[in-house]
Design an enzyme around this catalytic site. Structure first.
Site, mmCIF file in Angstrom:
data_model
loop_
_atom_site.group_PDB
_atom_site.id
_atom_site.type_symbol
_atom_site.label_atom_id
_atom_site.label_comp_id
_atom_site.label_asym_id
_atom_site.label_seq_id
_atom_site.Cartn_x
_atom_site.Cartn_y
_atom_site.Cartn_z
ATOM 1 N N SER A 8 38.285 -36.198 26.175
ATOM 2 C CA SER A 8 37.872 -35.969 24.809
ATOM 3 C C SER A 8 38.901 -35.193 23.889
ATOM 4 O O SER A 8 39.191 -35.353 22.637
ATOM 5 C CB SER A 8 36.467 -35.085 24.638
ATOM 6 N N ASP A 53 34.976 -40.890 20.639
ATOM 7 C CA ASP A 53 36.269 -40.707 21.292
ATOM 8 C C ASP A 53 36.444 -41.309 22.665
ATOM 9 O O ASP A 53 37.483 -42.267 22.900
ATOM 10 C CB ASP A 53 36.372 -39.208 21.659
ATOM 11 N N HIS A 54 35.435 -42.203 23.192
ATOM 12 C CA HIS A 54 35.276 -42.923 24.402
ATOM 13 C C HIS A 54 33.808 -43.293 24.738
ATOM 14 O O HIS A 54 32.952 -42.333 23.910
ATOM 15 C CB HIS A 54 36.043 -42.349 25.651
ATOM 16 N N THR A 111 36.735 -31.673 21.487
ATOM 17 C CA THR A 111 36.635 -32.458 20.157
ATOM 18 C C THR A 111 37.172 -31.523 18.775
ATOM 19 O O THR A 111 38.173 -31.985 18.215
ATOM 20 C CB THR A 111 35.274 -33.232 20.205
ATOM 21 N N ASP A 160 27.812 -37.265 25.334
ATOM 22 C CA ASP A 160 28.706 -37.221 26.341
ATOM 23 C C ASP A 160 28.148 -36.497 27.772
ATOM 24 O O ASP A 160 28.364 -37.116 28.623
ATOM 25 C CB ASP A 160 29.912 -36.600 25.982
ATOM 26 N N GLU A 169 30.354 -33.293 15.130
ATOM 27 C CA GLU A 169 30.225 -33.887 16.312
ATOM 28 C C GLU A 169 29.057 -33.903 17.160
ATOM 29 O O GLU A 169 28.178 -32.890 17.175
ATOM 30 C CB GLU A 169 31.146 -33.385 17.261
HETATM 31 MG MG MG Z 1 33.321 -33.524 22.505
HETATM 32 ZN ZN ZN Z 2 33.077 -36.319 28.842
#
Ligand code: MG
Ligand code: ZN
Length: 358
Positions: free
Chosen positions: A80, A294-295, A133, A252, A247
């Protein structure tokens, strides 16, 4: 003059005129940009908002969608910190880097860049405000784990509104510094118990948990949407426009835990915030909304229950991140710039250009 020449010339003039007119219309620049990052939010995570929510998914409201390639400078699979540094500073860097390049030198962030022209900036997260982040938007540190150093960077930043967890990194520090007092000295109103009830003239530092905010399942309630709308209310008073990072940090964390219920609860909370932001942007007319990740985390999948194609089983293939591309949704002035398949750094490039040309 032969008549065909006049006709051609006239046609050309008309063409140029109509071309210019359509470019001018399509190139309308946003005054404000709201970037919503669902940490670890891949296509299956997004799809879960279709199947596990009793309300319609707000992702259905977007017309412009692109795909972002997320790898970092050295690794095929990003973390991240490198992922957010790509959005914030437009560079591919190593996993763990916060606002620094592969040479570990600071790379100017979008927050720093637009603050020079008095654009107001804010961030609202469900992690701590010094987590990777958000940190990548205002801090420059070699490692994402340097939370106390990152907190000092936040105090010295131009961010006018921040909300999330992370109180311990400001109040109970190993170096004994009292960053809460330093924030007050810098004209911040500090809130550590609850969100303020109304918009204030003062800058806002809102730190409602020692580290990350509670999970949705632990009664976080409507924090993300309420804090986001409070931030918008305050920042939109600025004549030069604003940039806001929001965010959904814990999507995540559900992925890392391979906990589908955790992930989906966080996903639905993020979806709700997207809805509120899109409602604001629709009324406002000058705000570009970008939603991306981000992913992806967990290799999350929505598969059939054996041969029963009418029942979805949520499962995972890893407790880490994955290399799959992630979607980018955009709505508002200049949204068409987000069409296509591109590197994650392009999100920075477009946002910077739009603020520069404003
Ligand atoms: Mg994050
Ligand atoms: Zn992560």
């Amino acid at each position: 003059m032969p008549s065909y020449f006049i006709k051609t010339l006239l046609t050309t003039v008309i063409c140029i005129f109509s071309f210019t007119a359509s470019v001018a219309q399509n190139n309308k620049k946003p005054k404000n940009i709201i970037l919503l990052v669902g940490d670890g939010m891949g296509l299956s995570e997004i799809s879960s908002s279709l199947y596990f929510n009793d309300k319609p998914s707000n992702f259905l409201r977007f017309k412009t969608v692109g795909l972002s390639m997320t790898s970092s400078s050295k690794e095929l699979i990003t973390d991240s910190a490198a992922g957010a540094t790509a959005f914030a500073s437009g560079i591919k860097t190593y996993n763990g880097a916060i606002g620094v390049g592969i040479d570990m030198k600071p790379a100017e962030t979008i927050v720093e860049h637009i603050s020079k022209t008095d654009v107001a900036t804010g961030l609202v997260v469900t992690s701590s405000v010094v987590h990777a982040t958000p940190a990548s938007f205002y801090a420059h540190q070699e490692s994402r784990r340097m939370y106390e150093e990152i907190a000092v960077d936040l105090v010295h930043s131009k961010i006018e509104f921040f909300a999330g967890g992370g109180l311990q990194f400001f109040r109970d520090r190993t170096d004994g510094q009292d960053l809460i007092q330093q924030l007050k000295d810098r004209n911040y109103e500090v809130h550590t118990d609850a969100l303020p009830q109304k918009i204030s003239e003062k800058k806002q530092a809102i730190l409602l948990a020692p580290d990350g905010m509670p999970k949705m399942s632990e009664n976080r309630g409507n924090f993300l949407t309420n804090a986001t709308m409070l931030a918008i209310g305050q920042l939109s008073k600025n004549k030069e426009g604003f940039f806001l990072l929001v965010e959904g940090s814990q999507i995540d964390w559900g992925g890392h835990d391979n906990d589908a219920e955790f992930l989906i609860n966080e996903m639905i909370d993020f979806d709700k915030t997207i809805g509120a932001v899109l409602d604001f942007a629709k009324n406002n007319g000058e705000t570009l909304v970008i939603v991306t990740a981000d992913h992806e985390t967990g290799g999350f999948s929505l598969s059939a229950d054996g041969i029963n194609y009418n029942k979805i089983v949520a499962s995972f293939s890893t407790t880490g991140h994955t290399a799959t591309m992630v979607p980018v949704f955009a709505q508002g002035p200049s949204e068409e710039l987000f069409d296509g398949v591109y590197q994650n750094t392009k999100i920075h490039t477009i946002m910077k250009q739009l603020f520069d040309q404003k």
